[in-house]
Structure formats: C-alpha cells, structure tokens
Design an enzyme around this catalytic site. Structure first.
Site, short mmCIF file in Angstrom:
data_model
loop_
_atom_site.label_atom_id
_atom_site.label_comp_id
_atom_site.label_asym_id
_atom_site.label_seq_id
_atom_site.Cartn_x
_atom_site.Cartn_y
_atom_site.Cartn_z
N SER A 109 0.85 -1.19 0.00
CA SER A 109 0.00 0.00 0.00
C SER A 109 0.89 1.26 0.00
O SER A 109 1.71 1.44 -0.90
CB SER A 109 -0.96 -0.05 1.18
OG SER A 109 -2.01 0.88 1.02
N ASP A 248 -9.30 -5.63 -4.89
CA ASP A 248 -8.45 -4.64 -4.21
C ASP A 248 -8.99 -3.23 -4.37
O ASP A 248 -9.45 -2.83 -5.45
CB ASP A 248 -7.05 -4.73 -4.84
CG ASP A 248 -5.95 -4.24 -3.93
OD1 ASP A 248 -6.20 -3.39 -3.07
OD2 ASP A 248 -4.81 -4.73 -4.11
N HIS A 275 -7.13 -6.10 -0.59
CA HIS A 275 -5.97 -5.24 -0.36
C HIS A 275 -4.87 -5.90 0.47
O HIS A 275 -3.75 -5.37 0.53
CB HIS A 275 -6.43 -3.96 0.33
CG HIS A 275 -5.45 -2.83 0.29
ND1 HIS A 275 -4.90 -2.35 -0.88
CD2 HIS A 275 -4.91 -2.08 1.28
CE1 HIS A 275 -4.07 -1.35 -0.61
NE2 HIS A 275 -4.05 -1.17 0.69
#
Length: 298
Positions: A109, A248, A275
């Site tokens: 991320s 995601d 995610h």
C-alpha cells in the site's frame, strides 16, 4: 528450526526506528526490507512475510517513525510529515543494519509507494522491488474509490457522505459504514490478531495517518492527496514485481502505470483477494514473492 528473531532500534536523527529481523542478515541471500502501509500503520499486519526467512533470506520489518514502537511525534506540524522524511529513514535503517550493498524491498500500500520512490533514486545496492497493492497516483486512487463506493448499499454510502460532509468521521456510525467497504476491498477474511493490532495502534496515535492520508482509506484529504509518481517511474531500473488483488481497493487502473512505465516488471493479480493478500492467501503471496526474490539474487 524456526529462524531466529532479533529486535532493536536504529538511530534516525533525534529519533529511534524500531526494527525486527527474522533470520540472519549475513546469510547468502540479499535481505528483504518490508515497508508497511498507511502512512501511519505498523509492521504487525505484514508479519506473515516473516515466513520467507525459512528460505534462508533475512526479513526486516520496522515501524516507520511516528508509529508503533518507533518514536512518536504527536506535536509535529503537517509539513514535518513528508515522503522525503520516510525515504531518509529507510536509507538510515539500511545503512545502520549494514545491508546497503545488497538488499531488496517490499512495500505494501503506502509502503509500495515509498518503495517506488526509493527505487527511482537507483540506490546501487537495491537488487529488486515488490510493490504490493499500491497506487501510482492518489488522484487515481480517489477516483477509483468513488467508483467502488458507488457499488456499496445506498444507505452505507449515504452515511459515509453525511459524516464526511459534517466532519464527524470519528463517529461510530461512520466506522460501521467504513467497515462495509473494508470487508469488501481491504480484507475479505476474518481479521487476524496482527491486523487488529495494527488498527488499534493507529487508533491510539492517528497523527501520521490523519495528517498524510485522512480519516479512511477512501476519503483521502491529507497532505498526500495530490501525490503521483507516474511521470518518474521510468527511472526505476531494478526488477519489479507488482501484486494486487481481484477485489483490491488498489484497482487495476491505479496499478497500471507501474506496469506501463517500469522497464523490468511483472504483475500478478491474486484471485479472491483484496488489499491484504499476504493475509488473505498467505501461501500464494509468499510463494510469488519468494520466487521473484530468488530471480533477483540470480
């Protein structure tokens, strides 16, 4: 036998960066440095990657400054929290651990965004990069978040918008509605303890997350809201693996610029994941990463 674990702190200016090493840094394979998300998370939710050390490769987790077990700085102004700060911290840690001559990075991320920024600098010891569930532009991210939000139950989206407009995103109603999005696009399996610990730590000190990101994954109003690396991706020369999930919040549209502009790149989209594929499908995720890292050693 399980790989040994050591913990310590590295001096970073006037502050301390906490780190955890699984395995032996002096082993033959280049160590993997793991960069957590947020900005403002902790290393905990990425601990499934520690199993990679069983292949003979040391794995370094750390809490970025302002978070977890590293120095907290609740009183710093927004302008203190910059991408450059975290780039400097990463370099300081790599230097302190004595691995600057040969190492790899995996960022998840925000950590993938930071890993990409690091790779554009072409550090001579960087052997490879894994960018996991990361957007190349936060304006792209926000546009895609709006698209995903439009598919939520109408009453959920109405609750989110009402509290965002009223500035009451710390309310229980907003958190409940936020969790509907998270259960679809952040983590689609029951939350393990390491993920709950990360969110609890963010709740205890949300300074970095609220300043740089905002109150939630899909309402980005912090100092990073205009961040983009799209026009600099051509500077990345290290072999790069992209990973994202079928569901995601980092949708294909947000990841595609990495694939389009990095010369030596491959992209894997994991079925039935969102995610956090390192939690949702740990074995598949770690196998992908391990196989890629081994090619970087070769």
């Amino acid at each position: 036998m399980a790989a040994p674990v050591t913990e310590g702190t590295a001096k970073f200016g006037d502050y301390q960066t906490w780190y955890r090493i699984t395995g032996d840094l002096s082993a033959g394979k280049a160590p993997l440095v793991v960069l957590h998300g947020g900005p403002g998370c902790t290393h905990d939710y990425l601990l499934p990657l520690a199993a990679i050390a069983e292949t003979g490769r040391a794995v370094v987790h750390y809490d970025q400054i302002g978070n977890g077990r590293s120095t907290h700085l609740r009183d710093k102004p927004p302008e203190f929290w910059t991408v450059q700060l975290f780039l400097d911290e990463l370099k300081s840690l790599v230097d302190t651990l004595g691995i600057a001559g040969r190492y790899l990075v995996l960022g998840q991320s925000w950590g993938g965004m930071l890993a990409a920024e690091h790779a554009t600098l072409q550090p001579p010891g960087l052997r490879g990069v894994v960018i996991s569930n990361s957007p190349a532009s936060l304006e792209l991210w926000s546009a895609e978040a709006d698209r995903l939000r439009a598919a939520l139950p109408p009453e959920v989206e109405e609750t989110l918008r009402a509290h965002e407009n009223a500035g009451t995103t710390d309310s229980e109603a907003y958190r409940d509605a936020m969790r509907v999005f998270y259960d679809r696009h952040v983590c689609r399996v029951p939350w393990p303890d390491e993920l709950s610990r990360t969110f609890a730590a963010m709740d205890e000190d949300p300074t970095v997350y609220h300043t740089m990101n905002g109150p939630s994954e899909f309402h980005v109003i912090g100092t990073l809201r205009h961040w983009s690396i799209v026009d600099r991706l051509g500077a990345i020369t290290a072999p790069t693996l992209l990973i994202s999930g079928e569901h995601d919040e980092a949708t294909p549209a947000t990841v595609k610029p990495y694939h389009d502009h990095i010369a030596d790149v491959r992209w894997e989209i994991l079925d039935n994941c969102s995610h956090l594929p390192q939690i949702e499908d740990t074995e598949r995720f770690n196998t992908l990463v391990t196989e890629f890292l081994d090619t970087c050693d070769a």
